[in-house]
Scaffold this active site. Structure first.
Site, PDB file in Angstrom:
ATOM      1  N   GLN A 236      10.915 -35.494  -2.654  1.00  0.00           N
ATOM      2  CA  GLN A 236      10.528 -34.868  -3.911  1.00  0.00           C
ATOM      3  C   GLN A 236      10.336 -35.913  -5.005  1.00  0.00           C
ATOM      4  OE1 GLN A 236      13.744 -31.420  -2.909  1.00  0.00           O
ATOM      5  NE2 GLN A 236      12.939 -31.293  -4.965  1.00  0.00           N
ATOM      6  N   ARG A 383      17.587 -25.501  -6.114  1.00  0.00           N
ATOM      7  CA  ARG A 383      16.677 -24.711  -6.941  1.00  0.00           C
ATOM      8  C   ARG A 383      17.231 -24.507  -8.353  1.00  0.00           C
ATOM      9  NH1 ARG A 383      12.327 -20.895  -4.532  1.00  0.00           N
ATOM     10  NH2 ARG A 383      11.122 -20.557  -6.407  1.00  0.00           N
ATOM     11  N   CYS A 384      17.664 -25.610  -8.954  1.00  0.00           N
ATOM     12  CA  CYS A 384      18.124 -25.565 -10.344  1.00  0.00           C
ATOM     13  C   CYS A 384      18.177 -26.990 -10.837  1.00  0.00           C
ATOM     14  CB  CYS A 384      19.515 -24.942 -10.442  1.00  0.00           C
ATOM     15  SG  CYS A 384      20.814 -25.879  -9.630  1.00  0.00           S
ATOM     16  N   GLU A 756      13.051 -22.173 -11.174  1.00  0.00           N
ATOM     17  CA  GLU A 756      14.483 -22.172 -10.886  1.00  0.00           C
ATOM     18  C   GLU A 756      15.229 -21.055 -11.591  1.00  0.00           C
ATOM     19  OE1 GLU A 756      15.174 -26.226 -11.920  1.00  0.00           O
ATOM     20  OE2 GLU A 756      14.626 -26.928  -9.936  1.00  0.00           O
TER      21      GLU A 756
END
Lengths: 800, 288, 173
Positions: A236, A383-384, A756
């Site tokens: 990523q 996912r945050c 998110e």
């Protein structure tokens, strides 16, 4: 032609901000032509597998690789001894710790990397891996972070012997990593002493995993003659990987090319640099051939960057009306065997200090202790943004607990404590400046949409009926996220500020290519970045190619995680587009023989003010940029922007969940989930909705089933998809979505990031609903995941 | 996740299968749908030297009504059970259980005979076979023999199949008029084994239960026939009290293994709940 | 290593020979030997469905099938869907209804949906959710996948179809 109709046609052709543009990524994916790391095939490529420790804690007396090396088709078997001369047996983590690339005489978690077998194909590699003989001497295991801090606890990290100071200050115990505090402790303590009401609640956020459908892997290819290293990798953050690889290998970054091709989901699991990547690089350099390493699902689930494992103790002080006076939080953070969090350098608990939430809380203090255990490393975001899910969970749970104590409705207590619209920008007691928000209308819209009063009436009726086979729970969250890391004054990774970048080149025919330092893993950047450029520069989105993920072509960027692509790179995209537009304005003025100030920008052209017939389209201007520019101007039409955001962005939302629990089995059915999100300016409503569906589904999975528990011997349980809960279409609820728009005042186009929020916001909402189902029986909290077994046990404990 | 090397055989007729089994003995494993065996081989928990694929053996396929019995070839897949109009008419319970097994893709490969022969207490068909009083045809060098479902399952992965034998057919009696049946399964998610499950077959005449069979999945080393629970219903109206009593009796024979699905107490309680569910549904179906 | 054998099957309409060890799994043959990289490896334990291909009229997880078992079979993978540059209605539906994000599950998802629509041309949402439960998606939450399959089903039945995400819906509102 009617002017409006014509404008509408031009707008449609432009496909700019606000359009539900169909995705440019899709044609390759729907035809099986995606290009993921495991799809890469190079001439002479070898395949590698990792040999891992079956024990959670052991001394390695010896490793015998002779049989494996002798197996036909095997090219190398690497151990720490082979990496030592290259000083690559240990590597730095993004959290200031070090991590063993291959075990250096000691393993400290189950499945730790011990040896790396390289062979002609994956079949031979698998056969040979069985032939590596390792003599382990088992050591006592610690999987509980509280027990890890006992005076006589086994030493999990002998390599740190005598190091009393870590990357984040003093270590108070041989298994202690750091203590981090923020806020005014004295004022907060006083507020608690003076408070009319206080509540306290302990909660555990279990150890979970992102489990992207594609596991991690890489293909490393070293060209000894040119001295070039190319690595295809599931990352990523490809530029960060390049910098890390440069640091490790002493190869200059100019000779390293990191390519993140298509990524099969990341969710935070693919930010770090993992031992397999390093081993593949070393093997390629040593053997002079490309080497592919792809981890298995179980390797991914049991070794590669877990999330959470946070033991939180929250306290609120309030008056009798439910107005909160102070928040106090103590956290014990289980980081596993190495501190391999991926947080901004200065913040070992990430942005946990957003934990005052959407509420006007005058005093707060947070203390976090990081601890080593014999479990695999991680503590990364799922996912945050860094530790934001944990923070939001804490405050949303605590305000529910307070509401219950005071007998105030959960919606009402939130309204009493919201930061008011006119208070923005709002400085929190923990030092963050919330740029914008408008919480009350969002919550009211949700309550109206679901007819909240009727739901509560139905619940009261059901609670009154002892024969009702189900318990009904209603959950509410009104969360504020912090995303878009981040301003370089507070955020860096390995010393590099967390800016992001965009480079745009407009070609003579009016089409353009744009490159960014981010990398999509499903978010649809190729589609949405082009929409921003279209609206800001007047070049139709269909004429814009967007490229990411190749460090040799893209400008340096910090990558895609923490919802930072839109807030940071998206801003760079808008600003680079504006640079293009301003140069185009000057060229248009030159072509039209007017002053630039006499021109106005009109969707896809410049027109002369007061003389709308005199226009120059972006297509005409692009051509002129290569043959007819004003005197003194450089030819060409290009722009670069590196954007260092002045602040984070603060998306928010109001969620409501209704669920029904079967008393006798613990089975839970989510009857309704209504999610209202405010992400500021909406670039592509279709993609936003898709991101929200996905985030809610991952939140549902975490709340209702995901966990990676350990037994006392340090065996990780549930490390396959038989046990680890990934909901299918059958288990996943139906989602209802809604929105309000409160643009970010400091972002060039007012956008805040969205993907998110649904994860961060939904998890406490499920907890709120589940606890609510039992609230009339005195329950204030019980820990996730709410699988039927756990829910049944809770019901049993209450005598239901 | 790569199996160890082996030799592969794809016989086209049953005698060849039996000959291969005789030839390779313990070294050989039969490959039916493969969705239990291949994963074990990929994990290297199993490493047969010879794999005998049954997919080309025509006599192991097919569903037929023969006299008062339904005969199903052992290699009939779960989806074939679900899609069969013959079974929908005569034995709808088979489709009901098949729909609760694994997932759609696995059901195209997974077979009835494989599910039964594996001897895994987590598999769903064994309890249903017991509840439906099935008979299995086992073929070997000796010829054929018949074994009742209630006598087939000996222990964990241990069945009445002797070395060299293969299950060829499953025979199910047609239920008498007034029979209702159901399979109730509690699972964590699609594709999971049962936390607990129950099959119930009841026959009602003039509102009174005249015959009942109940069997349980995954709460013991094998599927369990709950004889006392079933017997307690006979001669009674199947009302809530009778159902509750039967469930309590069924729970008494449970001996589950604790795992992430639950501890003994939870699994036992859920077995009781599933018995209740299955009985309620089965009883309601008698009336139709 | 054991002796290799030649296996012949029809792959997306073309007769194909491949030399494999008996233990070779179909997904590896397709991906590593035949350049069919649409089907993906997500779990290797037949849970995720990313490797789904169609074999002789059945949706099959190719991580749990031996290549030697495919002798004489007809195989269809995602690579065989678009014909003459025209997308299959399912491919069109997945784009129009935003039924994919990272794309990793998509080839398996579409291949599975194809067989579902062959067996049931007019599935309800409940049918789709039940019969698609062998394919995991970590991105979409399935809601738009259901819509994508409904879109394709309608198109295959000859009905007029439109996206539920019109380009200008929010700008015109």
């Amino acid at each position: 032609m009617d002017q409006n109709v014509e404008n509408q046609g031009r707008l449609e052709k432009l496909e700019g901000i606000g359009c539900s543009r169909k995705r440019r990524e899709d044609p390759r994916f729907i035809q099986g032509k995606g290009n993921y790391v495991d799809d890469i095939k190079l001439p002479g490529m070898l395949f590698a597998v990792m040999v891992r420790s079956p024990y959670a804690h052991a001394k390695i007396n010896s490793i015998d690789t002779s049989k494996a090396k002798a197996y036909p088709g095997v090219h190398a078997v690497l151990t720490a001894e082979d990496l030592k001369p290259l000083k690559l047996h240990w590597m730095p983590t993004l959290a200031g710790d070090v991590q063993a690339v291959l075990a250096d005489g000691h393993v400290s978690f189950q499945n730790q990397e011990v040896a790396f077998v390289v062979a002609d194909d994956r079949y031979i590699a698998a056969d040979a891996a069985e032939l590596v003989e390792v003599d382990y001497e088992e050591l006592p295991v610690i999987v509980d972070p509280f027990k890890a801090l006992a005076p006589d606890a086994p030493v999990i990290r002998p390599d740190l012997d005598g190091k009393d100071v870590g990357a984040h200050g003093a270590r108070k115990h041989h298994n202690h990593i750091f203590n981090w505090q923020i806020g005014d402790k004295d004022k907060t303590d006083r507020a608690f002493s003076d408070a009319e009401v206080t509540v306290a609640q302990d909660m555990h956020y279990p150890r979970v995993h992102h489990c992207p459908l594609e596991t991690c892997g890489s293909v490393a290819s070293y060209d000894a003659i040119r001295g070039d290293l190319t690595v295809w990798i599931t990352s990523q953050a490809p530029h960060v990987v390049r910098t890390v690889v440069g640091m490790l290998s002493s190869i200059p970054e100019s000779k390293i090319r990191i390519i993140s091709p298509d990524i099969g989901g990341g969710f935070g699991n693919k930010v770090g640099v993992y031992p397999g990547y390093v081993c593949a690089i070393v093997a390629s350099i040593v053997l002079g051939r490309p080497v592919k390493w792809i981890e298995s699902r179980s390797e991914n689930l049991t070794t590669t960057a877990f999330a959470r494992d946070y033991w939180m103790s929250g306290e609120l002080a309030a008056d009798k009306n439910g107005r909160i006076k102070a928040l106090r939080v103590n956290v014990t953070a289980d980081h596993g065997a190495f501190d391999a969090c991926a947080d901004p350098t200065k913040w070992p608990a990430g942005m946990f200090h957003v934990c005052t939430g959407s509420y006007d809380i005058p005093n707060a203090h947070v203390s976090v202790d990081g601890v080593y255990t014999n479990k695999f490393p991680g503590g990364v975001a799922y996912r945050c943004s860094f530790r934001v899910t944990e923070a939001v969970y804490l405050v949303e749970r605590m305000i529910d607990v307070l509401a219950q104590k005071l007998g105030i409705d959960k919606a009402e207590i939130r309204k009493r404590n919201f930061i008011k619209h006119e208070q923005f920008p709002y400085l929190t007691p923990l030092g963050l400046e919330f740029d914008s928000g408008n919480y009350l209308p969002a919550l009211d819209k949700v309550l109206d949409a679901v007819d909240y009063k009727a739901l509560r009436a139905e619940q009261a009726q059901k609670r009154a009926d002892p024969n009702c086979p189900t318990l009904m729970g209603i959950g509410i969250t009104t969360f504020t996220e912090i995303v878009g890391a981040g301003p370089s004054k507070s955020c860096d990774i390995l010393g590099i500020g967390m800016f992001d970048s965009c480079e745009i080149r407009v070609h003579p025919d009016g089409s353009a290519i744009a490159r960014m330092g981010t990398i999509s893993q499903g978010q649809g950047h190729q589609t949405t970045y082009a929409q921003i450029i279209a609206s800001e520069s007047g070049i139709a989105a269909s004429q814009i190619a967007v490229e990411e993920g190749d460090t040799s072509t893209a400008p340096y960027g910090l990558g895609t995680y923490g919802s930072r692509s839109t807030p940071v790179a998206g801003a760079a995209v808008a600003r680079a587009s504006r640079k293009i537009r301003e140069k185009a304005r000057k060229i248009a003025a030159h072509l039209l023989e007017v002053s630039p100030d006499d021109l106005e920008f009109d969707l896809d052209q410049f027109k002369v003010k007061g003389n709308p017939a005199k226009t120059k389209s972006m297509k005409e201007i692009a051509w002129a940029a290569y043959n007819n520019v004003p005197e003194g101007m450089e030819m060409g039409l290009e722009a670069v922007d590196y954007y260092d955001p002045p602040n984070f962005t603060f998306p928010f939302g109001a969620y409501l969940c209704v669920l029904d629990v079967t008393k006798k089995t613990g089975e839970t059915k989510v009857r309704r989930f209504y999610a209202l999100d405010d992400c500021g300016t909406r670039i592509n409503p279709m993609i936003i909705e898709g991101q929200i569906h996905g985030g809610l589904t991952e939140g549902f999975a975490v709340a209702m089933g995901q966990e990676l528990p350990y037994d006392e011997q340090g065996n990780v349980l549930g490390g396959t998809l038989m046990d680890y809960f990934l909901p299918t279409s059958m288990e996943t609820p139906h989602w209802e979505t809604d929105f309000t728009v409160t643009p970010s005042p400091h972002h060039p186009i007012g956008a805040k990031g969205v993907a998110e929020s649904p994860h961060v916001g939904s998890i406490p909402c499920f907890s709120s609903a589940m606890v609510d189902a039992f609230a009339h029986l005195g329950t204030t909290h019980f820990n996730m995941p709410y699988n039927s077994y756990r829910v049944w046990q809770h019901a049993q404990s209450l005598g239901i | 996740m790569i199996p160890r090397p082996f030799e592969y055989h794809a016989p086209t007729a049953l005698p060849e299968v039996i000959a291969l089994l005789g030839q390779y003995g313990d070294e050989a494993k039969l490959l039916a749908g493969g969705h239990s065996l291949l994963p074990m081989m990929k994990l290297r928990f199993a490493g047969p030297g010879h794999l005998i694929d049954l997919r080309k053996v025509a006599e192991l396929k097919g569903i037929a009504l023969v006299g008062g019995e339904i005969h199903i070839g052992a290699m009939t897949t779960e989806n074939e059970l679900i899609f069969s109009t013959l079974l929908a008419k005569h034995l709808p319970l088979l489709a009901e259980v098949a729909r609760q097994i694994a997932d759609p893709q696995v059901r195209y490969k997974g077979t009835l005979g494989g599910d039964i022969s594996h001897g895994d207490p987590g598999n769903d068909h064994p309890a249903v076979m017991m509840a439906m009083d099935a008979t299995f045809v086992l073929a070997g060098a000796h010829g054929e023999r018949l074994v009742k479902a209630s006598e087939f399952f000996h222990g964990l992965y241990d069945t009445a199949l002797t070395p060299g034998e293969v299950m060829t057919q499953i025979r199910l009696p047609l239920p008498p008029a007034g029979t209702g049946s159901s399979y109730a399964k509690l699972k964590r998610k699609t594709g999971d084994y049962a936390t607990a499950a129950a099959a119930a077959v009841v026959q009602v005449k003039n509102s009174v239960c005249v015959q009942a069979r109940i069997a349980l999945t995954n709460v013991g080393p094998t599927a369990l026939l709950a004889g006392d629970a079933a017997a307690s219903l006979v001669g009674k109206t199947i009302d809530e009290a009778a159902i509750g009593h039967a469930a309590a009796l069924a729970m008494k024979i449970c001996d589950p293994t604790p795992d992430l699905r639950g501890d003994e107490a939870y699994k036992t309680a859920m077995a009781g709940q599933m018995v209740e569910r299955a009985l309620r549904t089965a009883a309601a179906r008698c009336a139709i | 290593m054991s002796k290799k054998t030649i296996v012949n099957f029809k792959l997306n309409g073309a007769s194909t020979d491949v030399m494999v060890e008996p233990r070779e799994l179909l997904i590896h043959t397709l991906r590593d030997k035949l350049s069919i990289t649409g089907p993906h490896i997500g779990c290797e334990t037949s849970h995720c469905g990313a490797c789904t291909v169609d074999i002789d009229g059945a949706s099959v997880k190719s991580c749990t099938v031996l290549t030697v078992q495919c002798e004489g079979s007809e195989l269809l993978t995602i690579e065989g869907f678009a014909k003459g540059g025209v997308l299959h209605p399912l491919q069109e539906g997945f784009t129009q209804e935003h039924g994919l994000q990272c794309g990793f599950c998509t080839p398996g998802m579409i291949t599975r949906a194809y067989r579902l629509l062959q067996e049931n041309p007019s599935p309800t949402e409940e049918d789709i959710r039940f019969w698609m439960a062998g394919n995991l998606c970590r991105c979409t939450g399935y809601q738009n996948i259901v819509k994508a399959i409904q879109y394709a089903a309608a198109k295959m039945r000859g009905e007029t179809v439109t996206t539920s995400h019109p380009l200008m819906a929010e700008l015109s509102a």
